[in-house]
Design an enzyme around this catalytic site. Structure first.
Site, short mmCIF file in Angstrom:
data_model
loop_
_atom_site.label_atom_id
_atom_site.label_comp_id
_atom_site.label_asym_id
_atom_site.label_seq_id
_atom_site.Cartn_x
_atom_site.Cartn_y
_atom_site.Cartn_z
N ARG A 51 3.40 42.76 57.12
CA ARG A 51 2.68 42.91 58.38
C ARG A 51 1.98 41.59 58.69
O ARG A 51 1.66 40.81 57.80
CB ARG A 51 1.65 44.03 58.27
CG ARG A 51 2.23 45.40 57.96
CD ARG A 51 1.10 46.42 57.84
NE ARG A 51 1.60 47.77 57.58
CZ ARG A 51 1.71 48.32 56.37
NH1 ARG A 51 1.35 47.62 55.30
NH2 ARG A 51 2.17 49.54 56.24
N LYS A 75 -2.67 48.15 54.11
CA LYS A 75 -3.60 49.01 54.82
C LYS A 75 -4.48 49.77 53.83
O LYS A 75 -4.01 50.22 52.78
CB LYS A 75 -2.83 50.00 55.69
CG LYS A 75 -2.16 49.36 56.91
CD LYS A 75 -1.52 50.41 57.79
CE LYS A 75 -0.94 49.78 59.04
NZ LYS A 75 -0.31 50.80 59.93
N HIS A 133 6.73 42.13 64.64
CA HIS A 133 7.11 43.39 64.00
C HIS A 133 8.61 43.48 63.74
O HIS A 133 9.04 44.22 62.85
CB HIS A 133 6.65 44.56 64.85
CG HIS A 133 6.37 45.79 64.03
ND1 HIS A 133 5.39 45.83 63.05
CD2 HIS A 133 6.94 47.01 64.03
CE1 HIS A 133 5.38 47.03 62.48
NE2 HIS A 133 6.31 47.77 63.06
N ARG A 136 9.77 42.99 60.14
CA ARG A 136 9.76 44.12 59.20
C ARG A 136 11.05 44.91 59.30
O ARG A 136 11.62 45.33 58.28
CB ARG A 136 8.55 45.03 59.49
CG ARG A 136 7.27 44.49 58.86
CD ARG A 136 6.06 45.31 59.19
NE ARG A 136 5.94 46.60 58.54
CZ ARG A 136 5.59 46.78 57.27
NH1 ARG A 136 5.35 45.74 56.48
NH2 ARG A 136 5.46 48.01 56.77
N HIS A 159 4.46 51.57 52.72
CA HIS A 159 4.33 52.81 53.49
C HIS A 159 3.79 53.93 52.60
O HIS A 159 4.20 54.08 51.45
CB HIS A 159 5.69 53.24 54.06
CG HIS A 159 6.15 52.37 55.17
ND1 HIS A 159 7.47 52.17 55.48
CD2 HIS A 159 5.45 51.65 56.10
CE1 HIS A 159 7.58 51.36 56.52
NE2 HIS A 159 6.37 51.03 56.91
N TYR A 168 11.97 52.73 59.90
CA TYR A 168 12.34 51.32 59.79
C TYR A 168 13.81 51.15 59.43
O TYR A 168 14.39 50.10 59.69
CB TYR A 168 11.45 50.62 58.75
CG TYR A 168 10.11 50.24 59.30
CD1 TYR A 168 9.83 48.94 59.67
CD2 TYR A 168 9.12 51.19 59.46
CE1 TYR A 168 8.60 48.59 60.18
CE2 TYR A 168 7.88 50.86 59.99
CZ TYR A 168 7.63 49.56 60.34
OH TYR A 168 6.42 49.22 60.87
#
Length: 213
Positions: A51, A75, A133, A136, A159, A168
């Site tokens: 990211r 994250k 993006h 990715r 994830h 994805y």
């Protein structure tokens, strides 16, 4: 053995598969990345699917040149390891020789700065839709093409659920399904079988006359 991914429901909504960069587009972007920093960043994005925020948070302490891995803060502060490969690590090693603890600097401390940087590179490269993006999705597609598993891809992309990973991989799975449909299309097989059957009838008739003789 059944594929465990088949039991995972894809996230609801109107998420559309994002088309990865083509090889031509990636070569064009790399050709415009003349500075060591630009080349290192591009290769890392392609090689890891990080990211934008994860790329910007990297420090020299997160880089293990001996093992060839990066420590990534994802994250929620979750840590994971990624292995960018020889080309990206070599470019990063070359760039780090010129930098200190804060890797990127030079106006690239924010996601908006990173988007502006990629926009300039894309304009020079003639890439019409430069988007952070997409890297990715490019990594995900290439990883699966090379035989990687969706479970491993989930871990590498950071994830929380396999359902998001399946989004994805949607473009690759769509392309694979279309190719399989072309190869196994029942209408084509029906006509091929009909054509083969028609071509065999005269042969059988001639064969019959030959035996009668």
């Amino acid at each position: 053995m059944e594929n465990p991914a088949l039991a995972v429901r894809a996230p609801r909504g109107t998420l559309k598969p994002i088309e990865p960069y083509t090889v031509t587009e990636l070569h064009a972007l790399l050709a415009t990345a003349r500075r060591p920093r630009d080349r290192a960043m591009l290769l890392l994005l392609v090689a890891t699917g990080l990211r934008a925020s994860e790329l910007l948070r990297l420090t020299a302490a997160d880089v293990d040149l001996e093992r060839g891995v990066l420590r990534v803060r994802g994250k929620g502060g979750k840590l994971r390891l990624v292995a960018p490969g020889e080309a990206a690590m070599a470019a990063l090693r070359d760039y780090l020789a010129r930098r200190s603890l804060n890797i990127w600097q030079e106006g690239l401390s924010t996601t908006s700065g990173l988007r502006h940087w990629l926009g300039r590179l894309g304009k020079r490269a003639g890439v019409t839709r430069p988007n952070l993006h997409r890297f990715r999705h490019t990594f995900a597609s290439a990883f699966l093409d090379a035989g990687g598993g969706e479970g491993e891809l989930q871990m590498l992309l950071g994830h929380a659920t396999l359902a998001m990973t399946l989004h994805y991989s949607a473009h690759r799975r769509t392309e694979r399904a279309l190719e399989q449909q072309r190869q196994m299309n029942p209408a084509d097989r029906l006509l091929q079988a009909t054509s083969l059957s028609a071509s065999l009838k005269p042969m059988r008739a001639r064969s019959g006359r030959s035996w009668d003789a």
